[in-house]
Write a protein that holds these residues in place. Sequence first.
Motif, short mmCIF file in Angstrom:
data_model
loop_
_atom_site.label_atom_id
_atom_site.label_comp_id
_atom_site.label_asym_id
_atom_site.label_seq_id
_atom_site.Cartn_x
_atom_site.Cartn_y
_atom_site.Cartn_z
N ILE A 71 0.46 -0.95 0.06
CA ILE A 71 0.14 0.31 0.18
C ILE A 71 1.15 1.45 0.25
CG2 ILE A 71 -1.99 1.41 1.26
CD1 ILE A 71 -2.60 -1.66 2.29
N VAL A 72 0.65 2.43 -0.89
CA VAL A 72 1.26 3.38 -1.08
C VAL A 72 0.15 4.52 -0.41
CG1 VAL A 72 2.52 5.00 -2.92
CG2 VAL A 72 2.58 2.57 -3.00
N ALA A 73 0.90 5.84 0.17
CA ALA A 73 0.43 6.82 0.33
C ALA A 73 0.92 8.49 -0.50
CB ALA A 73 0.42 7.20 1.69
N SER A 74 -0.03 8.55 -1.31
CA SER A 74 0.69 9.93 -1.87
C SER A 74 0.38 11.20 -1.00
CB SER A 74 -0.32 9.59 -3.51
OG SER A 74 0.15 8.10 -3.85
N ILE A 75 1.02 12.04 -1.49
CA ILE A 75 1.30 13.58 -0.64
C ILE A 75 0.88 14.71 -2.25
CG2 ILE A 75 3.11 12.72 0.99
CD1 ILE A 75 4.68 14.44 -1.06
N GLY A 76 0.76 13.98 -3.37
CA GLY A 76 -0.25 14.61 -4.18
C GLY A 76 1.07 16.37 -4.17
N VAL A 77 -0.41 17.21 -4.86
CA VAL A 77 0.45 18.90 -4.79
C VAL A 77 0.06 19.53 -3.62
CG1 VAL A 77 0.18 18.79 -7.40
CG2 VAL A 77 -1.90 19.23 -5.23
N GLY A 78 0.21 18.81 -2.42
CA GLY A 78 0.02 19.95 -1.40
C GLY A 78 -1.26 19.66 -0.60
N ALA A 79 -2.10 21.10 0.68
CA ALA A 79 -3.27 20.83 0.44
C ALA A 79 -4.03 21.24 -0.41
CB ALA A 79 -3.27 22.29 1.68
N THR A 80 -3.82 21.97 -1.52
CA THR A 80 -4.35 22.69 -2.16
C THR A 80 -5.09 21.69 -2.92
OG1 THR A 80 -2.50 22.36 -4.06
CG2 THR A 80 -2.96 25.15 -2.37
N GLY A 81 -4.39 20.77 -3.22
CA GLY A 81 -5.29 19.34 -4.54
C GLY A 81 -6.34 18.90 -3.20
N ASP A 84 -5.70 13.64 -1.21
CA ASP A 84 -4.70 12.66 -1.86
C ASP A 84 -5.42 10.90 -1.45
OD1 ASP A 84 -2.69 13.87 -3.20
OD2 ASP A 84 -2.64 14.70 -1.14
N THR A 85 -4.02 9.83 -1.73
CA THR A 85 -4.95 8.80 -1.72
C THR A 85 -3.93 7.47 -1.35
OG1 THR A 85 -3.76 7.88 -3.60
CG2 THR A 85 -5.56 8.66 -4.16
N LEU A 86 -4.56 6.50 -1.00
CA LEU A 86 -4.26 5.21 -0.61
C LEU A 86 -3.95 4.92 -1.49
CD1 LEU A 86 -4.65 3.81 2.96
CD2 LEU A 86 -2.21 5.63 2.14
N SER A 87 -2.95 3.75 -2.33
CA SER A 87 -2.87 2.79 -3.21
C SER A 87 -2.50 1.52 -3.08
CB SER A 87 -1.99 3.61 -4.61
OG SER A 87 -2.35 4.59 -4.67
N ALA A 103 -9.88 8.19 -1.31
CA ALA A 103 -9.01 8.95 -1.13
C ALA A 103 -9.58 8.85 0.30
CB ALA A 103 -10.19 9.58 -1.66
N VAL A 104 -7.96 9.44 0.58
CA VAL A 104 -8.59 9.39 2.41
C VAL A 104 -7.88 11.42 2.44
CG1 VAL A 104 -7.12 7.15 2.77
CG2 VAL A 104 -5.79 9.18 1.81
N GLY A 105 -7.74 11.86 2.13
CA GLY A 105 -7.47 13.21 2.77
C GLY A 105 -6.56 13.94 1.88
N PRO A 106 -6.43 15.27 2.13
CA PRO A 106 -4.96 16.72 1.99
C PRO A 106 -3.49 15.90 2.38
CG PRO A 106 -6.48 17.68 3.07
CD PRO A 106 -7.16 15.82 3.02
N VAL A 107 -2.55 15.34 1.79
CA VAL A 107 -1.07 15.01 1.97
C VAL A 107 -1.51 13.77 2.50
CG1 VAL A 107 0.82 15.57 2.80
CG2 VAL A 107 -0.98 16.93 1.50
N ALA A 108 -1.97 12.63 2.24
CA ALA A 108 -1.17 10.83 2.85
C ALA A 108 0.57 10.96 2.94
CB ALA A 108 -1.97 10.57 1.87
N MET A 125 -2.32 15.16 6.49
CA MET A 125 -1.97 16.03 7.18
C MET A 125 -3.10 17.37 7.04
SD MET A 125 1.36 16.24 7.81
CE MET A 125 1.19 14.61 7.81
N ASN A 126 -3.90 17.13 6.42
CA ASN A 126 -5.25 18.03 6.53
C ASN A 126 -5.01 19.75 6.65
OD1 ASN A 126 -7.99 18.39 6.85
ND2 ASN A 126 -7.97 18.50 9.24
N GLY A 127 -4.16 19.89 5.92
CA GLY A 127 -3.74 21.59 6.35
C GLY A 127 -3.02 22.31 7.33
N SER A 128 -2.27 21.12 8.28
CA SER A 128 -1.61 21.02 9.96
C SER A 128 -0.53 21.70 9.20
CB SER A 128 -1.65 19.88 10.65
OG SER A 128 -1.33 18.80 10.32
N ASN A 129 0.30 21.34 8.29
CA ASN A 129 1.31 22.13 7.87
C ASN A 129 1.92 23.18 7.23
OD1 ASN A 129 0.44 20.27 6.11
ND2 ASN A 129 2.60 19.64 5.29
N ALA A 130 0.58 23.61 6.25
CA ALA A 130 0.00 24.61 6.43
C ALA A 130 0.60 25.91 6.76
CB ALA A 130 -1.00 24.93 4.65
N ALA A 131 1.00 26.96 6.24
CA ALA A 131 0.71 28.33 7.28
C ALA A 131 -0.18 29.23 7.97
CB ALA A 131 1.73 29.37 6.14
N LYS A 132 -0.30 29.37 8.85
CA LYS A 132 -1.38 29.83 9.51
C LYS A 132 -1.89 30.07 8.51
CE LYS A 132 -0.56 28.35 14.20
NZ LYS A 132 -0.55 28.53 15.71
#
Length: 217
Positions: A71-81, A84-87, A103-108, A125-132
């Motif tokens: 199983i692979v977790a993908s980080i995609g393009v970040g919170a703007t995407g 993202d997925t598990l494959s 699909a599991v949410g933004p940045v797996a 991540m769910n945007g928790s690593n984005a700037a405030k």
Amino acid sequence: VGGETNLCFNAVDRHLKDCPDDWMALVTRNNDSLVSVLSIQGTRVENAKQDFAANLKPYGIDVSPAGDTAIVASIGVGATGGADTLSVLDLTATPPRTVNHLAVGPVAEGLAIAPDGRHVAVTVMNGSNAAKTSPFFREFGWLRVYSVNKTALALVAETQIGRWCQGVAWSADARTILAQCAVEQEIRTFGFDGRRLATGPSIKVSGGPSGIRTVQK
């Protein structure tokens, strides 16, 4: 091959009939969104030239105890995407290939398959690593647990966790999950009974933890 993460398993022990005498390694390639297969025979490591796609920017990867899937977790393009997925990868196929996405949410980012192979845990991540100041910022990420039935995945339990939580690991009995949260500089623990997650104590560390594995004997 420029891999971000790699996982090896013994094809003999896993009874994969198409690989009777050697080891296989899978390497996720974040920058060009491919997964590479390496052939390992003794001290010789070679590119098996069986690259295939998982999804956009594959990152974390784990192999099932039976050795038949990964199983692979993908980080995609970040919170703007947005999501993202598990494959799920079929390792019994020749060559190996991707057979399912969820699909599991933004940045797996971090994921780990339970030692019994029945569940997979992922930190989102769910945007928790984005700037405030970002419109995508969120105060928390998610720890999500999915059941694994051959190549099918289904959400079983989820709980809010801290910010920028990356690494995740299971205890040997598959009843405890560890999640590493970089901003809070701690490892959070959760009990798991197969249906629900229960928050346990946190372990403070002197830095932002990001990668963790447990050794199963």
